[in-house]
Design an enzyme around this catalytic site. Structure first.
Site, mmCIF file in Angstrom:
data_model
loop_
_atom_site.group_PDB
_atom_site.id
_atom_site.type_symbol
_atom_site.label_atom_id
_atom_site.label_comp_id
_atom_site.label_asym_id
_atom_site.label_seq_id
_atom_site.Cartn_x
_atom_site.Cartn_y
_atom_site.Cartn_z
ATOM 1 N N HIS A 23 -35.232 69.802 25.397
ATOM 2 C CA HIS A 23 -35.196 69.599 26.838
ATOM 3 C C HIS A 23 -36.554 69.994 27.420
ATOM 4 O O HIS A 23 -37.527 70.122 26.683
ATOM 5 C CB HIS A 23 -34.045 70.409 27.432
ATOM 6 C CG HIS A 23 -32.708 70.068 26.852
ATOM 7 N ND1 HIS A 23 -31.671 70.973 26.782
ATOM 8 C CD2 HIS A 23 -32.250 68.930 26.280
ATOM 9 C CE1 HIS A 23 -30.624 70.393 26.224
ATOM 10 N NE2 HIS A 23 -30.947 69.158 25.899
ATOM 11 N N HIS A 185 -32.825 58.184 25.992
ATOM 12 C CA HIS A 185 -32.536 57.948 24.584
ATOM 13 C C HIS A 185 -31.056 57.710 24.299
ATOM 14 O O HIS A 185 -30.708 57.048 23.331
ATOM 15 C CB HIS A 185 -33.055 59.112 23.733
ATOM 16 C CG HIS A 185 -32.590 60.451 24.182
ATOM 17 N ND1 HIS A 185 -33.004 61.008 25.372
ATOM 18 C CD2 HIS A 185 -31.750 61.356 23.606
ATOM 19 C CE1 HIS A 185 -32.438 62.204 25.515
ATOM 20 N NE2 HIS A 185 -31.668 62.428 24.472
ATOM 21 N N GLN A 194 -30.433 61.611 30.986
ATOM 22 C CA GLN A 194 -30.741 63.020 31.231
ATOM 23 C C GLN A 194 -31.825 63.120 32.308
ATOM 24 O O GLN A 194 -32.928 62.618 32.125
ATOM 25 C CB GLN A 194 -31.204 63.694 29.942
ATOM 26 C CG GLN A 194 -30.158 63.704 28.852
ATOM 27 C CD GLN A 194 -30.631 64.391 27.575
ATOM 28 O OE1 GLN A 194 -31.754 64.896 27.502
ATOM 29 N NE2 GLN A 194 -29.785 64.400 26.565
ATOM 30 N N TYR A 196 -34.300 65.461 34.617
ATOM 31 C CA TYR A 196 -34.982 66.744 34.713
ATOM 32 C C TYR A 196 -35.813 66.728 35.995
ATOM 33 O O TYR A 196 -36.569 65.788 36.238
ATOM 34 C CB TYR A 196 -35.892 66.976 33.511
ATOM 35 C CG TYR A 196 -35.171 66.945 32.185
ATOM 36 C CD1 TYR A 196 -34.658 68.117 31.632
ATOM 37 C CD2 TYR A 196 -34.995 65.754 31.494
ATOM 38 C CE1 TYR A 196 -33.992 68.096 30.422
ATOM 39 C CE2 TYR A 196 -34.331 65.724 30.276
ATOM 40 C CZ TYR A 196 -33.829 66.899 29.741
ATOM 41 O OH TYR A 196 -33.160 66.871 28.537
#
Length: 364
Positions: A23, A185, A194, A196
């Site tokens: 991450h 991905h 995802q 961030y």
């Protein structure tokens, strides 16, 4: 099962079952090359986990279920037009590759776009509570830059440093500056992209105040089914470089142009700018601007690179010309084989029509 499908499935399993599960955290801000200390002026977690619910208030400036946040009482002073950087790390102590990431930033398998937004607020230290809701406008994006490079790839190549330019035509005052990347991905499953993000606390001075950007709400700019969020990025060779990609969210706001939603259904007219000059060796930004302004439909100019750089063609609009002025010289596409990096590409776009807070603005 054919070989190509097998490659896609194998790569999907590789990146979703934890082999490449790194991450990332945006942990420091710099202005004009001078970096602040880690956590200065940032609502920053120690947890490098991601957000996945696009409807959550945590999409604005991070929050639950991510943990370990530290608030900052400091506001970073910037001038309108300044270059501001945000530095990403896999963990707060990353210095290089480890068992989860093959570099200090994020696993290179985590392909996707890198973007930045701003929101004018009464008090930037009220971060993250001032984040959710309307008021956001996008100032930077890098999606699928080329057939071999995503925004995340360019970020890794830059050592995790994301660079943005504060628009010169906005009003002075406190802003939240939201740095964001999206890892795609595993995004072939709905809700598996995802996100961030971190918000920096800045105070802008020296702006002309000539333009008020069209603004959007976070949460609200993204849907779980947006084509740039729910997407299989792998091509028929099992590589994470599809033939095209739609960067999610609104268009980038630029001074002297209206701001509009990239979710509109109107299609673009793509123009090869080399046709402007024929056999000439260069043309000016104003030449291209005239072409864009005179078009009756949205226009994207993709075949421009600055003099002295490589000349491979890029696919689709990715970078706005925020770093170039009317005296810059550009040349038509040539035959050089190497691909220019994201910061050297130039794309000029006449925005999509939209009825969402859409107005015509210009900077004096």
């Amino acid at each position: 099962m054919n070989i190509k499908m097998g490659l896609n499935i194998a790569l999907y399993l590789l990146v979703t079952l934890g082999v490449a599960s790194a991450h990332t955290i945006m942990q420091a801000v710099g202005v004009n090359g001078k970096a602040s200390g880690q956590g200065v002026g940032i609502y920053m977690p120690s947890d490098d986990s991601y957000q996945s619910d696009v409807k959550s208030d945590s999409m604005a400036c991070n929050g639950s279920p991510v943990t370990g946040f530290t608030s900052s009482s400091q506001i970073i002073s910037v001038n309108a037009g300044d270059t501001v950087t945000g530095s990403w790390l896999h963990t707060l102590t990353s210095t290089g590759a480890d068992s989860e990431a093959d570099n200090k930033v994020i696993a290179s398998s985590h392909k996707g776009p890198v973007m930045a937004y701003m929101k004018k607020v009464a008090d930037a230290t009220q971060n993250p509570s001032a984040g959710p809701g309307d008021g956001w406008f996008k100032i930077s994006e890098a999606g699928l830059i080329s057939s071999t490079e995503w925004g995340v790839d360019a970020l890794i190549n830059a050592g995790g440093v994301q660079t943005v330019v504060i628009p010169s035509c906005i009003e002075d005052g406190d802003y939240l500056l939201r740095f964001e990347l999206i890892a795609l991905h595993s995004a072939s499953s709905e809700g598996a992209a995802q996100f961030y993000m971190e918000c920096a606390q800045i105070s802008v001075s020296g702006g002309s105040g000539a333009s008020t950007p069209a603004t959007y709400a976070i949460p609200g700019i993204y849907s779980a089914t947006d084509p740039g969020i729910h997407v299989n990025i792998y091509n028929n060779q099992g590589q994470p470089y599809p033939s095209g990609y739609t960067t999610p969210g609104p268009d980038v706001f630029t001074c002297g142009a209206s701001s509009a939603s990239s979710n509109a259904t109107t299609s673009n007219t793509v123009i090869d700018a080399s046709a402007l000059v024929g056999s000439a060796t260069s043309y000016s930004v104003s030449d291209v601007s005239t072409l864009v302004a005179s078009s009756t439909s949205p226009v994207t100019v993709t075949s421009i690179v600055p003099d002295g750089t490589a000349t491979s063609r890029i696919s689709g609009p990715t970078i706005y010309p925020v770093a170039y002025n009317a005296t810059s010289s550009f040349r038509p596409m040539g035959s050089a084989a190497s691909q220019p990096v994201a910061s050297t590409l130039m794309t000029m776009r006449k925005p999509y029509p939209s009825n969402h807070h859409d107005h015509e603005h210009s900077c004096a």
